[in-house]
Motif scaffolding. Sequence first.
Motif, PDB file in Angstrom:
ATOM      1  N   GLY A   1       0.754  -1.160   0.246  1.00 53.37           N
ATOM      2  CA  GLY A   1       0.092  -0.136   0.074  1.00 53.37           C
ATOM      3  C   GLY A   1       0.764   1.218  -0.100  1.00 53.37           C
ATOM      4  N   THR A   2       1.911   1.163   0.796  1.00 52.21           N
ATOM      5  CA  THR A   2       2.733   2.448   0.696  1.00 52.21           C
ATOM      6  C   THR A   2       3.609   2.423  -0.571  1.00 52.21           C
ATOM      7  OG1 THR A   2       3.049   1.931   3.037  1.00 52.21           O
ATOM      8  CG2 THR A   2       4.785   3.288   1.938  1.00 52.21           C
ATOM      9  N   LYS A   3       3.782   1.610  -1.081  1.00 47.61           N
ATOM     10  CA  LYS A   3       4.667   1.517  -2.566  1.00 47.61           C
ATOM     11  C   LYS A   3       3.684   1.983  -3.473  1.00 47.61           C
ATOM     12  CE  LYS A   3       6.808  -1.646  -5.801  1.00 47.61           C
ATOM     13  NZ  LYS A   3       6.876  -3.077  -5.892  1.00 47.61           N
ATOM     14  N   LEU A   4       2.608   1.403  -3.476  1.00 46.15           N
ATOM     15  CA  LEU A   4       1.429   2.066  -4.388  1.00 46.15           C
ATOM     16  C   LEU A   4       1.007   3.414  -4.167  1.00 46.15           C
ATOM     17  CD1 LEU A   4      -0.464  -1.083  -5.113  1.00 46.15           C
ATOM     18  CD2 LEU A   4       1.272  -0.161  -6.404  1.00 46.15           C
ATOM     19  N   GLN A   5       1.330   3.891  -2.880  1.00 44.85           N
ATOM     20  CA  GLN A   5       0.841   5.236  -2.570  1.00 44.85           C
ATOM     21  C   GLN A   5      -0.661   5.365  -2.301  1.00 44.85           C
ATOM     22  OE1 GLN A   5       2.511   8.254  -4.998  1.00 44.85           O
ATOM     23  NE2 GLN A   5       4.577   7.808  -4.196  1.00 44.85           N
ATOM     24  N   THR A   6      -1.432   4.332  -1.603  1.00 47.20           N
ATOM     25  CA  THR A   6      -2.812   4.148  -1.676  1.00 47.20           C
ATOM     26  C   THR A   6      -3.020   4.582  -0.015  1.00 47.20           C
ATOM     27  OG1 THR A   6      -2.485   1.747  -0.903  1.00 47.20           O
ATOM     28  CG2 THR A   6      -2.975   2.369  -3.299  1.00 47.20           C
ATOM     29  N   LYS A   7      -3.148   5.934   0.266  1.00 47.42           N
ATOM     30  CA  LYS A   7      -3.455   6.219   1.756  1.00 47.42           C
ATOM     31  C   LYS A   7      -4.775   5.604   2.380  1.00 47.42           C
ATOM     32  CE  LYS A   7      -0.336   9.349   3.456  1.00 47.42           C
ATOM     33  NZ  LYS A   7       0.799   9.198   4.045  1.00 47.42           N
ATOM     34  N   PRO A   8      -5.925   5.743   1.428  1.00 44.22           N
ATOM     35  CA  PRO A   8      -6.818   5.208   1.883  1.00 44.22           C
ATOM     36  C   PRO A   8      -7.010   3.868   2.351  1.00 44.22           C
ATOM     37  CG  PRO A   8      -7.553   6.353  -0.012  1.00 44.22           C
ATOM     38  CD  PRO A   8      -6.009   6.738  -0.119  1.00 44.22           C
ATOM     39  N   VAL A   9      -6.124   3.147   1.550  1.00 47.11           N
ATOM     40  CA  VAL A   9      -6.160   1.444   2.092  1.00 47.11           C
ATOM     41  C   VAL A   9      -5.135   1.456   3.153  1.00 47.11           C
ATOM     42  CG1 VAL A   9      -5.142  -0.564   1.252  1.00 47.11           C
ATOM     43  CG2 VAL A   9      -6.349   0.719  -0.286  1.00 47.11           C
ATOM     44  N   VAL A  10      -4.065   2.185   3.031  1.00 48.57           N
ATOM     45  CA  VAL A  10      -3.162   2.167   4.415  1.00 48.57           C
ATOM     46  C   VAL A  10      -4.153   2.659   5.797  1.00 48.57           C
ATOM     47  CG1 VAL A  10      -1.226   3.144   5.537  1.00 48.57           C
ATOM     48  CG2 VAL A  10      -0.917   2.517   2.997  1.00 48.57           C
ATOM     49  N   LEU A  11      -4.720   3.634   5.544  1.00 52.55           N
ATOM     50  CA  LEU A  11      -5.559   4.169   6.868  1.00 52.55           C
ATOM     51  C   LEU A  11      -6.656   3.202   7.149  1.00 52.55           C
ATOM     52  CD1 LEU A  11      -5.855   7.863   5.444  1.00 52.55           C
ATOM     53  CD2 LEU A  11      -5.060   6.947   7.816  1.00 52.55           C
ATOM     54  N   ASN A  12      -7.171   2.425   6.104  1.00 49.06           N
ATOM     55  CA  ASN A  12      -8.130   1.086   6.479  1.00 49.06           C
ATOM     56  C   ASN A  12      -7.410   0.137   7.096  1.00 49.06           C
ATOM     57  OD1 ASN A  12     -10.149  -1.226   5.624  1.00 49.06           O
ATOM     58  ND2 ASN A  12     -11.198   0.792   5.066  1.00 49.06           N
ATOM     59  N   ILE A  13      -6.172  -0.259   6.782  1.00 50.82           N
ATOM     60  CA  ILE A  13      -5.338  -1.143   7.521  1.00 50.82           C
ATOM     61  C   ILE A  13      -5.382  -0.688   9.139  1.00 50.82           C
ATOM     62  CG2 ILE A  13      -3.191  -2.151   7.823  1.00 50.82           C
ATOM     63  CD1 ILE A  13      -2.718  -2.332   4.708  1.00 50.82           C
ATOM     64  N   LEU A  14      -5.108   0.493   9.012  1.00 55.45           N
ATOM     65  CA  LEU A  14      -4.781   0.926  10.542  1.00 55.45           C
ATOM     66  C   LEU A  14      -6.029   0.827  11.205  1.00 55.45           C
ATOM     67  CD1 LEU A  14      -2.663   2.727  12.348  1.00 55.45           C
ATOM     68  CD2 LEU A  14      -3.687   4.761  11.372  1.00 55.45           C
ATOM     69  N   MET A  15      -7.335   1.436  10.557  1.00 57.26           N
ATOM     70  CA  MET A  15      -8.424   1.118  11.277  1.00 57.26           C
ATOM     71  C   MET A  15      -8.750  -0.424  11.693  1.00 57.26           C
ATOM     72  SD  MET A  15     -11.601   2.414  11.811  1.00 57.26           S
ATOM     73  CE  MET A  15     -11.855   1.177  12.890  1.00 57.26           C
ATOM     74  N   ASP A  16      -8.441  -1.287  10.997  1.00 64.90           N
ATOM     75  CA  ASP A  16      -8.530  -2.684  11.343  1.00 64.90           C
ATOM     76  C   ASP A  16      -7.650  -3.034  12.499  1.00 64.90           C
ATOM     77  OD1 ASP A  16     -10.089  -3.282   9.108  1.00 64.90           O
ATOM     78  OD2 ASP A  16      -8.550  -4.408   7.872  1.00 64.90           O
ATOM     79  N   LEU A  17      -6.390  -2.619  12.640  1.00 69.58           N
ATOM     80  CA  LEU A  17      -5.562  -2.781  13.854  1.00 69.58           C
ATOM     81  C   LEU A  17      -6.146  -2.050  14.945  1.00 69.58           C
ATOM     82  CD1 LEU A  17      -2.332  -2.308  11.962  1.00 69.58           C
ATOM     83  CD2 LEU A  17      -3.241  -4.343  12.844  1.00 69.58           C
ATOM     84  N   ALA A  18      -6.683  -0.888  14.671  1.00 70.66           N
ATOM     85  CA  ALA A  18      -7.084  -0.131  16.015  1.00 70.66           C
ATOM     86  C   ALA A  18      -8.287  -0.815  16.397  1.00 70.66           C
ATOM     87  CB  ALA A  18      -7.393   1.185  15.561  1.00 70.66           C
ATOM     88  N   GLU A  19      -9.220  -1.104  15.586  1.00 75.92           N
ATOM     89  CA  GLU A  19     -10.361  -1.937  15.961  1.00 75.92           C
ATOM     90  C   GLU A  19     -10.244  -2.989  17.061  1.00 75.92           C
ATOM     91  OE1 GLU A  19     -14.728  -3.124  14.193  1.00 75.92           O
ATOM     92  OE2 GLU A  19     -13.146  -3.453  12.897  1.00 75.92           O
ATOM     93  N   PHE A  20      -9.347  -3.757  16.574  1.00 71.95           N
ATOM     94  CA  PHE A  20      -8.853  -4.895  17.368  1.00 71.95           C
ATOM     95  C   PHE A  20      -8.198  -4.645  18.669  1.00 71.95           C
ATOM     96  CE2 PHE A  20      -5.588  -8.246  18.716  1.00 71.95           C
ATOM     97  CZ  PHE A  20      -6.470  -9.006  18.817  1.00 71.95           C
ATOM     98  N   LEU A  21      -7.286  -3.529  18.499  1.00 66.83           N
ATOM     99  CA  LEU A  21      -6.706  -3.113  19.790  1.00 66.83           C
ATOM    100  C   LEU A  21      -7.543  -2.558  20.753  1.00 66.83           C
ATOM    101  CD1 LEU A  21      -3.205  -1.893  18.082  1.00 66.83           C
ATOM    102  CD2 LEU A  21      -3.670  -3.862  19.735  1.00 66.83           C
TER     103      LEU A  21
END
Length: 127
Positions: free
Chosen positions: A45-65
């Motif tokens: 996601g970082t390589k492809l510069q897809t901020k919305p997807v990277v933020l969605n990954i962050l959302m998944d991690l945050a929801e779990f934590l």
Amino acid sequence: GLQIGRELEDHWTILACLKNLGLISLIQENLVSAKDYYTEAFEIGTKLQTKPVVLNILMDLAEFLSTNGGPDLAVEMLTLVSNHPSSEQSTKEKANRILGNNTPHTDDFYPRPIEILIENGLNEIAE
């Protein structure tokens, strides 16, 4: 899907599969696999510069934590997601729902960079 994406070198398919496999692994509490899938998804996601997807990954991690031993880190992650201009509206709404009354109440609250939050979140789930 992941195998086909890899064979075709279709980075978008690989990214989507890794994100979904990471989420499924979190739900099943297979935290080592979740960390591996999300780490690779974050790198792509970082390589492809897809901020919305990277933020969605962050959302998944945050929801779990938020419910599994990392509430302070989750609040920081969710605050970033809910305020970031690249977050999709549905992701912002989900972050705000989870945050509820846990939103930091200071105007000078600035979460750490996405990269650091994801690294900390991945380390937290795999401990």
